[in-house]
Scaffold this motif. Structure first.
Motif, PDB file in Angstrom:
ATOM      1  N   SER B 242       0.835  -1.191   0.000  1.00  0.00           N
ATOM      2  CA  SER B 242       0.000   0.000   0.000  1.00  0.00           C
ATOM      3  C   SER B 242       0.877   1.251   0.000  1.00  0.00           C
ATOM      4  CB  SER B 242      -0.938  -0.014   1.197  1.00  0.00           C
ATOM      5  OG  SER B 242      -0.213  -0.282   2.357  1.00  0.00           O
ATOM      6  N   ALA B 243       0.387   2.290  -0.618  1.00  0.00           N
ATOM      7  CA  ALA B 243       1.149   3.542  -0.658  1.00  0.00           C
ATOM      8  C   ALA B 243       1.150   4.188   0.715  1.00  0.00           C
ATOM      9  CB  ALA B 243       0.525   4.492  -1.666  1.00  0.00           C
ATOM     10  N   ASP B 244       2.145   4.987   0.963  1.00  0.00           N
ATOM     11  CA  ASP B 244       2.188   5.743   2.208  1.00  0.00           C
ATOM     12  C   ASP B 244       1.327   6.987   2.032  1.00  0.00           C
ATOM     13  OD1 ASP B 244       2.704   7.181   4.447  1.00  0.00           O
ATOM     14  OD2 ASP B 244       4.809   7.602   3.946  1.00  0.00           O
ATOM     15  N   ILE B 245       0.151   6.970   2.639  1.00  0.00           N
ATOM     16  CA  ILE B 245      -0.752   8.120   2.482  1.00  0.00           C
ATOM     17  C   ILE B 245      -0.886   8.912   3.781  1.00  0.00           C
ATOM     18  CG2 ILE B 245      -2.050   7.078   0.583  1.00  0.00           C
ATOM     19  CD1 ILE B 245      -4.227   6.328   2.587  1.00  0.00           C
ATOM     20  N   VAL B 246       0.022   8.673   4.679  1.00  0.00           N
ATOM     21  CA  VAL B 246      -0.058   9.314   6.000  1.00  0.00           C
ATOM     22  C   VAL B 246       0.110  10.828   5.905  1.00  0.00           C
ATOM     23  CG1 VAL B 246       1.163   9.527   8.211  1.00  0.00           C
ATOM     24  CG2 VAL B 246       0.722   7.268   7.219  1.00  0.00           C
ATOM     25  N   GLU B 247      -0.672  11.542   6.686  1.00  0.00           N
ATOM     26  CA  GLU B 247      -0.529  12.991   6.841  1.00  0.00           C
ATOM     27  C   GLU B 247      -0.091  13.258   8.282  1.00  0.00           C
ATOM     28  OE1 GLU B 247      -1.098  15.579   4.686  1.00  0.00           O
ATOM     29  OE2 GLU B 247      -1.633  14.241   3.026  1.00  0.00           O
ATOM     30  N   LEU B 248       0.851  14.155   8.462  1.00  0.00           N
ATOM     31  CA  LEU B 248       1.237  14.527   9.825  1.00  0.00           C
ATOM     32  C   LEU B 248       0.190  15.477  10.413  1.00  0.00           C
ATOM     33  CD1 LEU B 248       5.071  15.053   9.326  1.00  0.00           C
ATOM     34  CD2 LEU B 248       3.825  13.001  10.099  1.00  0.00           C
ATOM     35  N   ARG B 249       0.144  15.513  11.731  1.00  0.00           N
ATOM     36  CA  ARG B 249      -0.796  16.399  12.412  1.00  0.00           C
ATOM     37  C   ARG B 249      -0.599  17.829  11.923  1.00  0.00           C
ATOM     38  NH1 ARG B 249      -1.476  19.451  17.353  1.00  0.00           N
ATOM     39  NH2 ARG B 249      -3.380  18.878  18.472  1.00  0.00           N
ATOM     40  N   GLN B 250      -1.690  18.471  11.514  1.00  0.00           N
ATOM     41  CA  GLN B 250      -1.585  19.865  11.049  1.00  0.00           C
ATOM     42  C   GLN B 250      -1.501  20.790  12.255  1.00  0.00           C
ATOM     43  OE1 GLN B 250      -4.428  21.023   7.993  1.00  0.00           O
ATOM     44  NE2 GLN B 250      -4.251  23.184   8.545  1.00  0.00           N
ATOM     45  N   GLU B 251      -0.568  21.732  12.216  1.00  0.00           N
ATOM     46  CA  GLU B 251      -0.310  22.566  13.390  1.00  0.00           C
ATOM     47  C   GLU B 251      -0.651  24.036  13.188  1.00  0.00           C
ATOM     48  OE1 GLU B 251       0.325  21.180  16.119  1.00  0.00           O
ATOM     49  OE2 GLU B 251       1.374  19.294  15.745  1.00  0.00           O
ATOM     50  N   ALA B 252      -0.943  24.414  11.943  1.00  0.00           N
ATOM     51  CA  ALA B 252      -1.272  25.827  11.725  1.00  0.00           C
ATOM     52  C   ALA B 252      -2.353  25.953  10.657  1.00  0.00           C
ATOM     53  CB  ALA B 252      -0.025  26.601  11.278  1.00  0.00           C
ATOM     54  N   GLU B 253      -3.235  26.904  10.889  1.00  0.00           N
ATOM     55  CA  GLU B 253      -4.326  27.118   9.935  1.00  0.00           C
ATOM     56  C   GLU B 253      -3.763  27.503   8.567  1.00  0.00           C
ATOM     57  OE1 GLU B 253      -8.157  29.180  11.042  1.00  0.00           O
ATOM     58  OE2 GLU B 253      -7.235  30.751   9.816  1.00  0.00           O
ATOM     59  N   ARG B 254      -4.376  27.005   7.511  1.00  0.00           N
ATOM     60  CA  ARG B 254      -3.969  27.359   6.146  1.00  0.00           C
ATOM     61  C   ARG B 254      -5.116  28.109   5.497  1.00  0.00           C
ATOM     62  NH1 ARG B 254      -1.214  21.492   4.577  1.00  0.00           N
ATOM     63  NH2 ARG B 254       0.074  21.481   6.450  1.00  0.00           N
ATOM     64  N   ARG B 255      -4.736  29.011   4.590  1.00  0.00           N
ATOM     65  CA  ARG B 255      -5.790  29.764   3.933  1.00  0.00           C
ATOM     66  C   ARG B 255      -5.352  30.079   2.515  1.00  0.00           C
ATOM     67  NH1 ARG B 255      -9.715  34.208   6.525  1.00  0.00           N
ATOM     68  NH2 ARG B 255     -10.667  34.970   4.608  1.00  0.00           N
ATOM     69  N   THR B 256      -6.238  29.857   1.574  1.00  0.00           N
ATOM     70  CA  THR B 256      -5.893  30.151   0.194  1.00  0.00           C
ATOM     71  C   THR B 256      -7.119  30.660  -0.542  1.00  0.00           C
ATOM     72  OG1 THR B 256      -4.646  29.303  -1.683  1.00  0.00           O
ATOM     73  CG2 THR B 256      -6.380  27.906  -0.848  1.00  0.00           C
ATOM     74  N   SER B 257      -6.832  31.401  -1.624  1.00  0.00           N
ATOM     75  CA  SER B 257      -7.923  32.001  -2.368  1.00  0.00           C
ATOM     76  C   SER B 257      -7.685  31.750  -3.856  1.00  0.00           C
ATOM     77  CB  SER B 257      -7.916  33.511  -2.078  1.00  0.00           C
ATOM     78  OG  SER B 257      -8.997  34.102  -2.721  1.00  0.00           O
ATOM     79  N   ASN B 258      -8.712  31.321  -4.562  1.00  0.00           N
ATOM     80  CA  ASN B 258      -8.586  31.071  -6.002  1.00  0.00           C
ATOM     81  C   ASN B 258      -9.602  31.899  -6.767  1.00  0.00           C
ATOM     82  OD1 ASN B 258      -6.648  29.062  -5.591  1.00  0.00           O
ATOM     83  ND2 ASN B 258      -8.212  27.486  -5.332  1.00  0.00           N
ATOM     84  N   VAL B 259      -9.187  32.386  -7.931  1.00  0.00           N
ATOM     85  CA  VAL B 259     -10.139  33.056  -8.815  1.00  0.00           C
ATOM     86  C   VAL B 259     -10.785  31.995  -9.686  1.00  0.00           C
ATOM     87  CG1 VAL B 259     -10.401  34.706 -10.697  1.00  0.00           C
ATOM     88  CG2 VAL B 259      -8.794  35.182  -8.827  1.00  0.00           C
ATOM     89  N   ASP B 260     -12.106  31.993  -9.749  1.00  0.00           N
ATOM     90  CA  ASP B 260     -12.840  31.104 -10.660  1.00  0.00           C
ATOM     91  C   ASP B 260     -13.411  31.970 -11.769  1.00  0.00           C
ATOM     92  OD1 ASP B 260     -14.746  29.571 -12.016  1.00  0.00           O
ATOM     93  OD2 ASP B 260     -15.250  28.386 -10.228  1.00  0.00           O
ATOM     94  N   ALA B 261     -12.870  31.793 -12.963  1.00  0.00           N
ATOM     95  CA  ALA B 261     -13.227  32.673 -14.081  1.00  0.00           C
ATOM     96  C   ALA B 261     -14.696  32.538 -14.479  1.00  0.00           C
ATOM     97  CB  ALA B 261     -12.335  32.366 -15.277  1.00  0.00           C
ATOM     98  N   LEU B 262     -15.346  31.449 -14.105  1.00  0.00           N
ATOM     99  CA  LEU B 262     -16.740  31.226 -14.520  1.00  0.00           C
ATOM    100  C   LEU B 262     -17.746  31.533 -13.415  1.00  0.00           C
ATOM    101  CD1 LEU B 262     -16.288  27.848 -16.440  1.00  0.00           C
ATOM    102  CD2 LEU B 262     -16.249  30.176 -17.357  1.00  0.00           C
ATOM    103  N   ALA B 263     -17.247  31.763 -12.195  1.00  0.00           N
ATOM    104  CA  ALA B 263     -18.158  31.956 -11.063  1.00  0.00           C
ATOM    105  C   ALA B 263     -18.582  33.417 -10.949  1.00  0.00           C
ATOM    106  CB  ALA B 263     -17.483  31.503  -9.772  1.00  0.00           C
TER     107      ALA B 263
END
Lengths: 441, 461
Positions: B242-263
């Motif tokens: 099986s592939a290694d799909i482990v994620e480490l504990r997240q320690e800080a909030e993440r934030r991102t913004s995308n432009v959607d040209a059709l929205a």
């Protein structure tokens, strides 16, 4: 590597139709109860013969506004108590609506069916329409319209309907004028709901696993003193009989969303069931001719599909596909070529029998789940059909002959009278459409 | 043609509120080549659903070949040793059935709902394609075009097409297996070759990496005999690691913004990593989902829709490609909504946070927890009662538990595991998993000017 010979199968057994308990009250309200499946859930649907066609032209979407307003509670339960109570039964309220039907629907744990019946009755009969919520709901309506207008499928549907039925008939006038939303309020919703609902326009459907005696008692108790109410009005359309093209320009569009279709006989007509078979062979199934052509041979599209959609005394056949922009013209050409080929040549018996088995088998699969059974009962009710339709359906499917399929295609599916609606990048596709006529917008 | 049978009137009514309402019959077998076989008999309707689940999905595809697991799924309809291109679809249809396939994070499945008398054929077909696709370059090219059109219609040509699932996972996950776009990059799809097809098949489509599930109206002994006849001589091959799909504990909030040209409206999504599948906390998270997000009694609906009017609805749940029972973790619990331009995402987040903070700091009233339990049960039953492909919902649950928990019969413990959740456990779970530092905030900036519907409707009114 070993291969095994392909197994041969026995003939399919006759379709199994589950028994229905049909009931009627003195005020005209009807109910049907069907036990189906083993999962301890009951589907409860209150089918009301009212819809968008009952709304005045200058109040388009008042029906949708009212459906959202129904969630704001009843004269005895405020919105959050209503939501809590229904959720406590395992249910949530869904409102499905079209031109002539509004269905208040929920699925609840088996033992809670009687309470669900009483709750739906309360919503339909005693909606509160609190004035305090009107502005928020008007705002939701405006937002929903904006979101819809960004969707190519919605724009194409609206263009197709306008071209087929004309822009003045309720079936053809799809997009509302948001200025009219300003006038939507508790008074308008109450007036609409009172004028367009009542016992004689109501049918309760209960399917799945439930206690029948308790469900029937709940139905009688909740509905027997409901006023019969006004009868439903009828306003059949006059669909187009010549070809026209409508084009909605969407610069930069990656695909063209297309609707190609025309008016066909409706479900009470003797040709309707044979037309369903014809549709499945032509474009209405995964292995149908149009899908094999424009998807599996040419790769123009991912999800082409054809179907027949109906309203009382009205139906149309339609092929819907989202095709890569640069093959818009060729895709239409292939759809038309398959349609014209079927009009000219009867299919082989083997191909037809395969399709008949598919249509009959799909019917049987739908009769195996509570949801499928209730959908079918709604269809029967909309068109004034009864159990004889269900009982004879498979037989009628199997009676269709190759020549009849050709005759039906010739009579009803001529491409010279197809309505075409497309949303796409006009600068690229205009030239590709020239051979089909001059688009209007 | 109409046969009135006794079965219609004999359905049992469950009246005991506290009892587990549903126990699915389950029997399990393993063939000599490692293929796991799961049966669940249900004689209430004369239908069967046959599913084959391969334990490979978007998470396991190779780098440089994004979208390949999904493209491969399409190729499994293009012919095998005894069936021509699309003949499998034709065989299912002309015998009265419906079929489909789907590609998820951890599995790819192929299934058909059929009349009961076709069991022999359905098993023969699935065994034939388990021996491998037999396809030409032209068929690969054709399905590449079809898949590209699928991506156009579902993502590229549609407003909010990648929101939130593709965009959220790109930011919320650190492990490439979890974060990449499983629909694939067009360039990677273009690069896919027939050699890739063979090597992917050899790596992942062995019997030992698959589960065959049959549900519905059949006799087990007969079905087992057929399964052995058609599947057992398919050569064994080692199941892939099986592939290694482990994620480490997240320690800080993440934030991102995308432009959607059709929205044409802004949108907001908030995604939190959830507890490990199977744990007590995972079921507590399932109930938190019911309490916070599912239905109009949910706290987020009450606050953001009913009270504040920010939006007409808040959607979401656990697992973008299904539900909490049919995927393995890591997964995200995500809430999403579209809102008007005159309200900022931060104003909505402030109201959102107040709701989240409440479940992190106060134990839920027992009444709320009881209602969540009823909703979870109802949602499970609705999954089983699938209308589009009768029997599929049940088959999918059984296959998922066989793949992810090693025993399909564990499906019968779901209700028990929900029932064991206490208000204290819900609060502890909320405190750890609904931390701001465990989440990703995604916003969509509309690329389209505000729509002017008055202009659009000039002709219509």
């Amino acid at each position: 590597m070993t291969t095994h010979p392909r197994p041969t199968l026995a003939a399919p057994p006759p379709a199994r139709i589950l028994p229905r308990n049909n009931q009627r009250l003195a005020n005209g309200m009807r109910a049907t109860f069907v036990h189906a499946g083993a999962v301890p859930m009951a589907s409860v649907r209150l089918v009301l013969r009212t819809g968008s066609a009952d709304v005045p032209a200058n109040q388009k979407w008042l029906d949708r506004f009212t459906h959202e307003y129904l969630r704001e509670g009843t004269t005895s339960l405020d919105a959050s108590s209503f939501a809590d109570t229904l959720a406590g039964l395992g249910g949530r309220l869904t409102v499905d609506a079209d031109e002539h039907t509004t269905v208040l629907r929920t699925e609840v744990l088996a033992e809670r069916a009687p309470e669900a019946i009483r709750l739906l009755a309360d919503v339909a009969r005693h909606p509160h329409f609190p004035a305090s919520e009107a502005e928020r709901l008007r705002n939701d309506l405006r937002r929903n319209l904006d979101l819809a207008l960004a969707q190519p499928s919605y724009l194409t549907f609206a263009a197709f309907r306008g071209a087929l039925y004309g822009d003045t008939h309720p079936y053809g006038r799809v997009i509302p004028n948001p200025a009219a939303f300003d006038g939507f309020d508790a008074t308008a919703s109450r007036a609409f709901w009172e004028a367009e609902t009542g016992a004689q326009r109501a049918l309760l459907l209960v399917g799945g696993v439930f206690d029948e005696a308790a469900a029937m008692d709940a139905w009688r108790g909740a509905f027997e003193d409901w006023e019969s109410g006004p009868a439903a009005a009828s306003n059949p359309p006059t669909p187009a009989t010549t070809r026209s093209i409508r084009l909605v320009d969407r610069p930069g569009s990656e695909q063209s969303t297309m609707y190609l279709g025309r008016s066909v006989p409706e479900p009470t007509h003797p040709d309707y069931v044979p037309l369903e078979v014809t549709n499945s062979l032509l474009g209405g199934s995964f292995h149908s001719r149009i899908t094999m052509n424009i998807r599996e041979t040419n790769g123009y599209t991912y999800s082409p599909h054809a179907y027949i959609t109906s309203r009382p005394q009205d139906a149309y056949w339609i092929e819907v596909a989202d095709v890569t922009t640069n093959v818009t013209g060729p895709a239409i050409r292939e759809v038309f070529a398959e349609t014209e080929r079927l009009r000219a040549e009867a299919p082989d018996l083997e191909e037809l029998v395969g399709i008949q088995n598919y249509v009959a088998g799909s019917f049987m699969l739908r009769q195996a789940t509570p949801g499928g059974i209730l959908d079918h009962l709604e269809f029967l009710d909309l068109h004034g059909l009864d159990e004889a339709y269900t009982a004879s359906y498979v037989e009628r499917v199997r009676a269709v002959t190759p020549d009849e399929v050709r005759r039906l295609a010739e009579q009803y599916l001529g491409t010279d009278a197809m309505t075409i609606a497309i949303t796409g990048d006009r600068s690229v596709i205009d030239a590709q459409l020239a051979e089909y006529g001059t688009p209007s917008t | 043609m109409v046969e009135h049978t006794a079965s219609g009137g004999s359905a049992r009514v469950t009246t005991r509120e506290s009892a587990f309402g549903l126990q699915l019959p389950v029997s399990r077998h393993t063939l000599a080549n490692g293929l796991r076989v799961v049966f669940s008999v249900d004689h209430t309707a004369p239908i069967i659903c046959v599913g084959v689940y391969y334990h490979v999905g978007m998470r396991l595809e190779p780098r440089g070949r994004t979208g390949f697991a999904h493209l491969f799924e399409h190729l499994m309809f293009q012919g095998s040793e005894s069936m021509a291109k699309m003949e499998i679809a034709q065989l299912v249809q002309q015998n009265g059935g419906n079929l489909n396939g789907s590609t998820r994070y951890d599995f790819t499945n192929y299934f058909e709902s059929m009349p009961a008398h076709t069991l022999d054929l359905a098993l023969w077909m699935e065994a034939d394609r388990m021996r491998g696709p037999v396809i030409t370059q032209a068929e690969l090219d054709n399905q590449r075009d079809v898949v590209k059109n699928e991506i156009r219609v579902n993502v590229l040509n549609r407003p909010y097409g990648s929101f939130p699932w593709i965009d959220m996972q790109a930011v919320a996950y650190d492990n490439w297996h979890n974060s990449h776009n499983g629909y694939g990059d067009m360039a990677d799809l273009d690069a896919a070759s027939l050699e890739d097809v063979q090597s992917f098949f050899d790596s992942y489509y062995s019997p030992a990496n698959a589960v065959l599930v049959v549900v519905g109206d059949f006799e087990e002994a007969h079905a087992l005999e057929l399964a052995r006849r058609y599947f057992e001589d398919i050569p064994a091959a080692a199941a892939p690691g099986s592939a290694d799909i482990v994620e480490l504990r997240q320690e800080a909030e993440r934030r991102t913004s995308n432009v959607d040209a059709l929205a044409n409206k802004p949108a907001l999504a908030v995604g939190y990593h959830v507890p490990e599948r199977g744990s007590r906390e995972y079921y507590a998270m399932g109930l938190l989902d019911q309490v916070l997000l599912q239905g109009e009694d949910a706290l987020l609906h009450q606050e953001l829709v009913s009270r504040r009017g920010f939006t007409g609805g808040v959607d979401g749940g656990i697992n973008f490609l299904g539900h909490m029972h049919n995927a393995q973790t890591p997964l995200l619990w995500c809430s999403e909504l579209v809102h008007d331009r005159d309200v900022s995402a931060d104003a909505i987040l402030e109201a959102f946070d107040a709701v989240i903070e409440r479940v992190r700091t106060e134990p839920l009233p027992q009444e709320t927890l009881d209602r969540a339990l009823v909703k979870a049960r109802s949602s499970l039953y609705s999954t089983i009662n699938d209308t589009s492909y009768p029997g599929y919902g049940r088959a999918d649950l059984l296959a998922s538990f066989e793949l992810f928990e090693g025993d399909a019969a564990q499906v019968n413990t779901i209700e028990q595991r929900f029932t064991a959740v206490t208000p204290e456990l819900v609060m502890e779970t909320a405190r750890e998993y609904l931390r701001a530092s465990n989440r990703t905030i995604l916003t969509v900036v509309p690329g389209v000017a505000e729509a002017d519907p008055t202009a659009e409707t000039g002709a219509a009114e």
